[in-house]
Design a protein around this motif. Structure first.
Motif, PDB file in Angstrom:
ATOM      1  N   VAL A   6       0.940  -1.205  -0.088  1.00 44.88           N
ATOM      2  CA  VAL A   6       0.071  -0.173  -0.336  1.00 44.88           C
ATOM      3  C   VAL A   6       0.793   1.430   0.052  1.00 44.88           C
ATOM      4  CG1 VAL A   6      -1.733   1.405   1.155  1.00 44.88           C
ATOM      5  CG2 VAL A   6      -1.871  -1.142   1.228  1.00 44.88           C
ATOM      6  N   TRP A   7       2.075   1.280   0.774  1.00 44.22           N
ATOM      7  CA  TRP A   7       2.987   2.147   0.581  1.00 44.22           C
ATOM      8  C   TRP A   7       4.090   2.404  -0.276  1.00 44.22           C
ATOM      9  CZ3 TRP A   7       3.494   1.611   6.796  1.00 44.22           C
ATOM     10  CH2 TRP A   7       2.469   1.919   7.382  1.00 44.22           C
ATOM     11  N   GLY A   8       3.876   1.399  -1.293  1.00 46.94           N
ATOM     12  CA  GLY A   8       4.843   1.441  -2.270  1.00 46.94           C
ATOM     13  C   GLY A   8       5.776   0.077  -2.204  1.00 46.94           C
ATOM     14  N   GLY A  63       8.838   0.382  15.056  1.00 43.23           N
ATOM     15  CA  GLY A  63       8.255   0.448  13.867  1.00 43.23           C
ATOM     16  C   GLY A  63       9.343   0.722  12.712  1.00 43.23           C
ATOM     17  N   CYS A  64      10.237  -0.409  13.042  1.00 46.08           N
ATOM     18  CA  CYS A  64      11.469   0.147  12.098  1.00 46.08           C
ATOM     19  C   CYS A  64      11.184  -0.245  10.684  1.00 46.08           C
ATOM     20  CB  CYS A  64      12.695  -0.897  12.302  1.00 46.08           C
ATOM     21  SG  CYS A  64      12.092  -2.772  12.194  1.00 46.08           S
ATOM     22  N   GLY A  65      10.097  -0.526  10.227  1.00 47.58           N
ATOM     23  CA  GLY A  65       9.734  -0.557   8.544  1.00 47.58           C
ATOM     24  C   GLY A  65      10.821  -1.547   7.950  1.00 47.58           C
ATOM     25  N   ILE A 125      12.286  -2.980  16.053  1.00 49.47           N
ATOM     26  CA  ILE A 125      10.855  -3.698  16.102  1.00 49.47           C
ATOM     27  C   ILE A 125       9.908  -3.517  15.365  1.00 49.47           C
ATOM     28  CG2 ILE A 125      11.590  -4.002  18.653  1.00 49.47           C
ATOM     29  CD1 ILE A 125       8.936  -2.382  19.203  1.00 49.47           C
ATOM     30  N   ASP A 126       8.919  -4.479  14.770  1.00 43.77           N
ATOM     31  CA  ASP A 126       7.937  -4.071  13.778  1.00 43.77           C
ATOM     32  C   ASP A 126       6.758  -4.863  14.268  1.00 43.77           C
ATOM     33  OD1 ASP A 126       7.716  -2.039  11.341  1.00 43.77           O
ATOM     34  OD2 ASP A 126       6.210  -3.532  11.441  1.00 43.77           O
ATOM     35  N   VAL A 127       5.490  -4.574  13.832  1.00 42.99           N
ATOM     36  CA  VAL A 127       4.397  -5.507  14.391  1.00 42.99           C
ATOM     37  C   VAL A 127       4.161  -6.370  13.107  1.00 42.99           C
ATOM     38  CG1 VAL A 127       2.861  -3.829  13.293  1.00 42.99           C
ATOM     39  CG2 VAL A 127       2.156  -5.518  15.381  1.00 42.99           C
ATOM     40  N   VAL A 128       4.867  -6.345  12.070  1.00 45.12           N
ATOM     41  CA  VAL A 128       4.732  -7.236  10.887  1.00 45.12           C
ATOM     42  C   VAL A 128       5.697  -8.375  10.912  1.00 45.12           C
ATOM     43  CG1 VAL A 128       4.637  -7.204   8.456  1.00 45.12           C
ATOM     44  CG2 VAL A 128       3.620  -5.175   9.581  1.00 45.12           C
ATOM     45  N   GLY A 129       5.524  -9.603  11.104  1.00 47.84           N
ATOM     46  CA  GLY A 129       5.996 -10.599  11.541  1.00 47.84           C
ATOM     47  C   GLY A 129       7.170 -10.979   9.965  1.00 47.84           C
ATOM     48  N   LEU A 134       7.013  -7.316  17.485  1.00 50.40           N
ATOM     49  CA  LEU A 134       6.369  -6.763  18.771  1.00 50.40           C
ATOM     50  C   LEU A 134       5.366  -5.888  18.442  1.00 50.40           C
ATOM     51  CD1 LEU A 134       9.298  -6.220  21.353  1.00 50.40           C
ATOM     52  CD2 LEU A 134       7.843  -8.264  21.356  1.00 50.40           C
ATOM     53  N   ASP A 135       4.409  -5.712  19.215  1.00 51.91           N
ATOM     54  CA  ASP A 135       3.418  -4.760  18.899  1.00 51.91           C
ATOM     55  C   ASP A 135       3.757  -3.732  20.160  1.00 51.91           C
ATOM     56  OD1 ASP A 135       1.282  -2.765  19.089  1.00 51.91           O
ATOM     57  OD2 ASP A 135      -0.255  -4.375  18.703  1.00 51.91           O
ATOM     58  N   ALA A 136       4.123  -2.613  19.867  1.00 49.73           N
ATOM     59  CA  ALA A 136       4.977  -1.579  20.880  1.00 49.73           C
ATOM     60  C   ALA A 136       3.554  -1.061  21.595  1.00 49.73           C
ATOM     61  CB  ALA A 136       5.522  -0.261  20.070  1.00 49.73           C
ATOM     62  N   CYS A 142      11.076   6.821  16.729  1.00 52.25           N
ATOM     63  CA  CYS A 142       9.586   6.363  16.671  1.00 52.25           C
ATOM     64  C   CYS A 142       9.371   7.218  15.346  1.00 52.25           C
ATOM     65  CB  CYS A 142       8.847   6.634  17.801  1.00 52.25           C
ATOM     66  SG  CYS A 142       7.154   5.722  17.940  1.00 52.25           S
ATOM     67  N   ARG A 143      10.120   7.148  14.347  1.00 50.97           N
ATOM     68  CA  ARG A 143      10.140   8.037  13.219  1.00 50.97           C
ATOM     69  C   ARG A 143       8.802   7.351  12.101  1.00 50.97           C
ATOM     70  NH1 ARG A 143      11.754   8.030   7.662  1.00 50.97           N
ATOM     71  NH2 ARG A 143      11.773  10.313   6.782  1.00 50.97           N
ATOM     72  N   GLU A 144       7.925   8.297  12.085  1.00 47.33           N
ATOM     73  CA  GLU A 144       6.770   7.905  11.265  1.00 47.33           C
ATOM     74  C   GLU A 144       5.962   6.790  11.358  1.00 47.33           C
ATOM     75  OE1 GLU A 144       7.415   8.497   6.890  1.00 47.33           O
ATOM     76  OE2 GLU A 144       8.316  10.587   7.269  1.00 47.33           O
ATOM     77  N   VAL A 145       5.732   6.906  12.638  1.00 45.91           N
ATOM     78  CA  VAL A 145       4.945   5.836  13.359  1.00 45.91           C
ATOM     79  C   VAL A 145       3.840   6.130  14.264  1.00 45.91           C
ATOM     80  CG1 VAL A 145       4.853   3.845  14.916  1.00 45.91           C
ATOM     81  CG2 VAL A 145       6.999   4.346  13.443  1.00 45.91           C
ATOM     82  N   HIS A 194       0.572   7.068  12.431  1.00 49.27           N
ATOM     83  CA  HIS A 194      -0.307   5.961  11.866  1.00 49.27           C
ATOM     84  C   HIS A 194      -1.306   5.347  12.984  1.00 49.27           C
ATOM     85  CE1 HIS A 194       1.045   5.765   7.644  1.00 49.27           C
ATOM     86  NE2 HIS A 194       2.602   5.805   8.196  1.00 49.27           N
ATOM     87  N   LEU A 195      -1.339   5.739  14.007  1.00 49.93           N
ATOM     88  CA  LEU A 195      -1.676   5.302  15.218  1.00 49.93           C
ATOM     89  C   LEU A 195      -3.002   6.484  15.826  1.00 49.93           C
ATOM     90  CD1 LEU A 195       1.064   3.747  17.293  1.00 49.93           C
ATOM     91  CD2 LEU A 195      -0.405   2.790  15.306  1.00 49.93           C
ATOM     92  N   SER A 196      -4.078   5.787  16.359  1.00 56.20           N
ATOM     93  CA  SER A 196      -5.106   6.531  17.029  1.00 56.20           C
ATOM     94  C   SER A 196      -4.328   7.088  18.290  1.00 56.20           C
ATOM     95  CB  SER A 196      -6.190   5.375  17.566  1.00 56.20           C
ATOM     96  OG  SER A 196      -5.691   4.510  18.554  1.00 56.20           O
TER      97      SER A 196
HETATM   98  C1  LIG Z   1       5.787   4.477   7.889  1.00 60.72           C
HETATM   99  S1  LIG Z   1       6.556   3.072   8.447  1.00 60.72           S
HETATM  100  C2  LIG Z   1       8.007   3.960   8.963  1.00 60.72           C
HETATM  101  C3  LIG Z   1       9.349   2.946   9.042  1.00 60.72           C
HETATM  102  C4  LIG Z   1      10.581   3.521   9.526  1.00 60.72           C
HETATM  103  N1  LIG Z   1      10.390   4.038  10.831  1.00 60.72           N
HETATM  104  C5  LIG Z   1      11.059   4.615   8.641  1.00 60.72           C
HETATM  105  O1  LIG Z   1      11.197   5.714   9.075  1.00 60.72           O
HETATM  106  O2  LIG Z   1      11.450   4.252   7.459  1.00 60.72           O
HETATM  107  C6  LIG Z   1       5.606   2.729   9.794  1.00 60.72           C
HETATM  108  C7  LIG Z   1       6.046   1.252  10.275  1.00 60.72           C
HETATM  109  O3  LIG Z   1       5.490   1.294  11.852  1.00 60.72           O
HETATM  110  C8  LIG Z   1       4.935  -0.170  12.050  1.00 60.72           C
HETATM  111  N2  LIG Z   1       4.139  -0.086  13.105  1.00 60.72           N
HETATM  112  C9  LIG Z   1       2.939   0.681  13.170  1.00 60.72           C
HETATM  113  N3  LIG Z   1       2.324   0.464  14.445  1.00 60.72           N
HETATM  114  C10 LIG Z   1       3.148  -0.572  15.183  1.00 60.72           C
HETATM  115  C11 LIG Z   1       3.106  -0.909  16.508  1.00 60.72           C
HETATM  116  N4  LIG Z   1       1.951  -0.815  17.385  1.00 60.72           N
HETATM  117  N5  LIG Z   1       4.491  -1.810  16.969  1.00 60.72           N
HETATM  118  C12 LIG Z   1       5.521  -2.153  16.236  1.00 60.72           C
HETATM  119  N6  LIG Z   1       5.445  -1.318  14.846  1.00 60.72           N
HETATM  120  C13 LIG Z   1       4.399  -0.640  14.308  1.00 60.72           C
HETATM  121  C14 LIG Z   1       4.633  -0.558  10.671  1.00 60.72           C
HETATM  122  O4  LIG Z   1       4.350  -1.907  10.713  1.00 60.72           O
HETATM  123  C15 LIG Z   1       5.317   0.135   9.849  1.00 60.72           C
HETATM  124  O5  LIG Z   1       6.451  -0.733   9.369  1.00 60.72           O
END
Ligand SMILES: C[S@@+](CC[C@H](N)C(=O)[O-])C[C@H]1O[C@@H](n2cnc3c(N)ncnc32)[C@H](O)[C@@H]1O
Length: 240
Positions: free
Chosen positions: A56-58, A97-99, A116-120, A140-142, A155-158, A161-163
């Motif tokens: 979805v993000w490319g 949310g290391c992406g 750490i990232d929530v996507v296994g 992990l789910d942070a 916590c860059r660009e994370v 995306h969250l409530s």
């Molecule tokens: C827009 S990407 C940013 C990636 C990276 N920080 C960067 O600057 O390139 C957001 C990432 O946060 C992860 N993410 C979102 N919610 C999270 C959570 N609750 N725990 C861990 N990772 C999470 C997503 O799966 C996604 O990989």
């Protein structure tokens, strides 16, 4: 986008969200040809995994973590972030949310890194490709899982995306796990923060309600994708 137009848009988004207009927001995304299927996921893991799987993000030659993670957006960030981590004397860095690690892999320094990232699926790929004695990756789910011990969290660009609820859970988790510094994205150009469903996106100014962070101790320009966006550092004790 001009600051007052952006913020007015955020007020409308917030009112729609708070009055049960989520279905309308999803419909508008469809009408505009934007992907929104991931927003039907029940959990944060399902939503962000669907974003990753469906690109979805490319993807392709660019980063799968979105335009903000592409080379053009991050080429000047790597050295600036390395300098900042050195100034903070960071020794154990957790990248929340290391992406896809597309640019962070080039940030050099005398620290141990844990992404750490929530996507296994993403974490398995990173482990295979980039794991080293000073680098590890964890699924992990942070918002709810215990975080690895560390002094500095990125916590860059994370959070954008969250409530509000989930973003605050992440911040509280950092405090609970004894982090000293947080380095996070904040959008200085918006004066109103809208709430959203986790998995969606909006600009987020951490100086504004409901976060109301004080002035950061350091900032780095990070505005290649969005005007006024910075990566800023705070002491965790100052923000919660
Ligand atoms: C827009 S990407 C940013 C990636 C990276 N920080 C960067 O600057 O390139 C957001 C990432 O946060 C992860 N993410 C979102 N919610 C999270 C959570 N609750 N725990 C861990 N990772 C999470 C997503 O799966 C996604 O990989």
């Amino acid at each position: 986008m001009a600051s007052h137009i952006q913020s007015t848009k955020e007020v409308i988004r917030h009112v729609l969200y708070k009055t049960g207009g989520t279905a309308f927001i999803q419909l508008m995304k469809k009408v505009k040809g934007l992907h929104s299927d991931h927003l039907y996921g029940q959990t944060i893991e399902e939503r962000f995994s669907s974003i990753y799987d469906d690109q979805v993000w490319g993807g392709g030659a660019g980063s799968r973590s979105g335009p903000g993670s592409d080379y053009q957006a991050t080429s000047s960030l790597t050295a600036a972030l390395a300098d900042l981590l050195a100034r903070l004397e960071a020794k154990h860095v957790t990248d929340i949310g290391c992406g896809d690690f597309s640019w962070m892999q080039f940030v050099r320094g005398d620290f141990e890194y844990c992404g750490i990232d929530v996507v296994g699926k993403l974490i398995s790929e990173l482990e295979e490709k980039y794991k080293s004695p000073s680098r590890r990756f964890l699924q992990l789910d942070a918002t709810k899982d215990e975080l690895p011990k560390g002094d500095t969290a990125i916590c860059r660009e994370v959070l954008f995306h969250l409530s509000f609820t989930d973003a605050k859970l992440v911040l509280n988790n950092l405090r609970r796990n004894g982090y000293t510094y947080i380095i996070a994205t904040t959008d200085n150009n918006t004066w109103f923060n809208s709430d959203i469903m986790s998995g969606d996106h909006r600009p987020l100014n951490l100086a504004k309600s409901p976060f109301s962070f004080p002035n950061p101790i350091h900032t780095i320009e990070d505005d290649k994708v969005s005007h006024g966006r910075v990566l800023a550092a705070w002491r965790v004790a100052d923000i919660i």
